[in-house]
Motif scaffolding. Sequence first.
Motif, mmCIF file in Angstrom:
data_model
loop_
_atom_site.group_PDB
_atom_site.id
_atom_site.type_symbol
_atom_site.label_atom_id
_atom_site.label_comp_id
_atom_site.label_asym_id
_atom_site.label_seq_id
_atom_site.Cartn_x
_atom_site.Cartn_y
_atom_site.Cartn_z
ATOM 1 N N SER A 88 3.020 4.934 -1.453
ATOM 2 C CA SER A 88 3.340 4.940 0.191
ATOM 3 C C SER A 88 3.835 6.028 0.431
ATOM 4 N N LEU A 89 5.138 6.644 -0.428
ATOM 5 C CA LEU A 89 5.566 7.977 -0.125
ATOM 6 C C LEU A 89 4.819 8.904 -0.052
ATOM 7 N N GLN A 90 3.616 9.028 -1.154
ATOM 8 C CA GLN A 90 2.934 9.988 -1.201
ATOM 9 C C GLN A 90 1.527 9.931 -0.106
ATOM 10 N N ARG A 91 1.513 8.719 0.591
ATOM 11 C CA ARG A 91 0.577 8.680 1.241
ATOM 12 C C ARG A 91 -0.906 8.361 0.345
ATOM 13 N N ALA A 92 -0.918 7.979 -0.653
ATOM 14 C CA ALA A 92 -1.869 8.141 -1.637
ATOM 15 C C ALA A 92 -2.602 6.759 -1.676
ATOM 16 N N HIS A 93 -2.663 5.866 -0.504
ATOM 17 C CA HIS A 93 -3.378 4.845 -0.569
ATOM 18 C C HIS A 93 -4.982 5.135 -0.197
ATOM 19 N N ALA A 94 -5.735 4.254 -0.513
ATOM 20 C CA ALA A 94 -7.290 4.565 -0.089
ATOM 21 C C ALA A 94 -7.159 4.674 1.461
ATOM 22 N N ARG A 95 -7.856 5.586 1.944
ATOM 23 C CA ARG A 95 -8.116 5.972 3.319
ATOM 24 C C ARG A 95 -9.464 6.220 3.638
ATOM 25 N N VAL A 96 -10.163 6.142 4.843
ATOM 26 C CA VAL A 96 -11.537 6.335 5.351
ATOM 27 C C VAL A 96 -11.257 7.184 6.389
ATOM 28 N N ASP A 97 -11.587 8.587 6.282
ATOM 29 C CA ASP A 97 -11.419 9.254 7.441
ATOM 30 C C ASP A 97 -12.876 9.922 7.820
ATOM 31 N N LEU A 98 -13.466 8.946 8.554
ATOM 32 C CA LEU A 98 -14.794 9.242 8.970
ATOM 33 C C LEU A 98 -14.586 9.747 10.530
ATOM 34 N N LEU A 99 -13.887 8.873 11.142
ATOM 35 C CA LEU A 99 -13.782 9.620 12.589
ATOM 36 C C LEU A 99 -12.387 10.285 13.119
ATOM 37 N N THR A 100 -11.295 10.043 12.191
ATOM 38 C CA THR A 100 -10.108 10.664 12.609
ATOM 39 C C THR A 100 -10.059 12.149 12.802
ATOM 40 N N PRO A 101 -10.897 12.838 11.870
ATOM 41 C CA PRO A 101 -10.949 14.453 12.279
ATOM 42 C C PRO A 101 -11.330 14.635 13.654
ATOM 43 N N TYR A 102 -12.014 13.871 14.397
ATOM 44 C CA TYR A 102 -12.694 13.920 15.616
ATOM 45 C C TYR A 102 -11.830 13.425 16.741
ATOM 46 N N LEU A 103 -10.726 12.676 16.591
ATOM 47 C CA LEU A 103 -9.798 12.056 17.233
ATOM 48 C C LEU A 103 -8.821 13.003 17.709
ATOM 49 N N LEU A 104 -8.361 12.826 19.345
ATOM 50 C CA LEU A 104 -7.544 13.611 19.676
ATOM 51 C C LEU A 104 -5.967 13.324 18.892
#
Length: 184
Positions: A88-104
Amino acid sequence: MRPMLDRFFHRVAIVMALAGGIVLCAVIVMVGLSVFGRASSDLAHGLRDSLPFAQALIDLGLGSIRGDFELVEAALGFVIFAFMPLASLQRAHARVDLLTPYLLRSVKRGSNHLSAWGFATAFAVMAAMLSVGTWSKYQSGQTSFILAIPVWMPQAAAVIAAWVAAIVALYLAMRQFGQGSQDE
């Protein structure tokens, strides 16, 4: 005040991860020894007519570690939860960044806040339910089948690790409100 809290929670997370790593290493060694013992026992049984010392090895108790799978089961709950605070501290949980790069940026910030509170809530619910289940096992006196270990004992270790994970996740969720998101 916040840097002191950050250091405190980081140290707690490191200690938990080290404890989880030590237990995991012990489990790995135990499983390796058990598999080696089982294979050696099978070999000794196959060769006991042709090798005189094979029967002696069998008589000495060559074989798998008794209750090995119960020990693995008992340890893994703690191990998993022990690594969660550092993840949690290292924000190392599994993430899916399909859309977030394009969000405001504001939408990303909201998404990160929502996921932080989601993790805090999920960890708290898991810790609470594990606590209730552990108390139930304690009251019933249930033991494991082979080793007769009281089931509540290893669960209690997992409860402690789960609550630490929940508290760290809650701290991180509250901290995000004051600084915005780190992944913008």
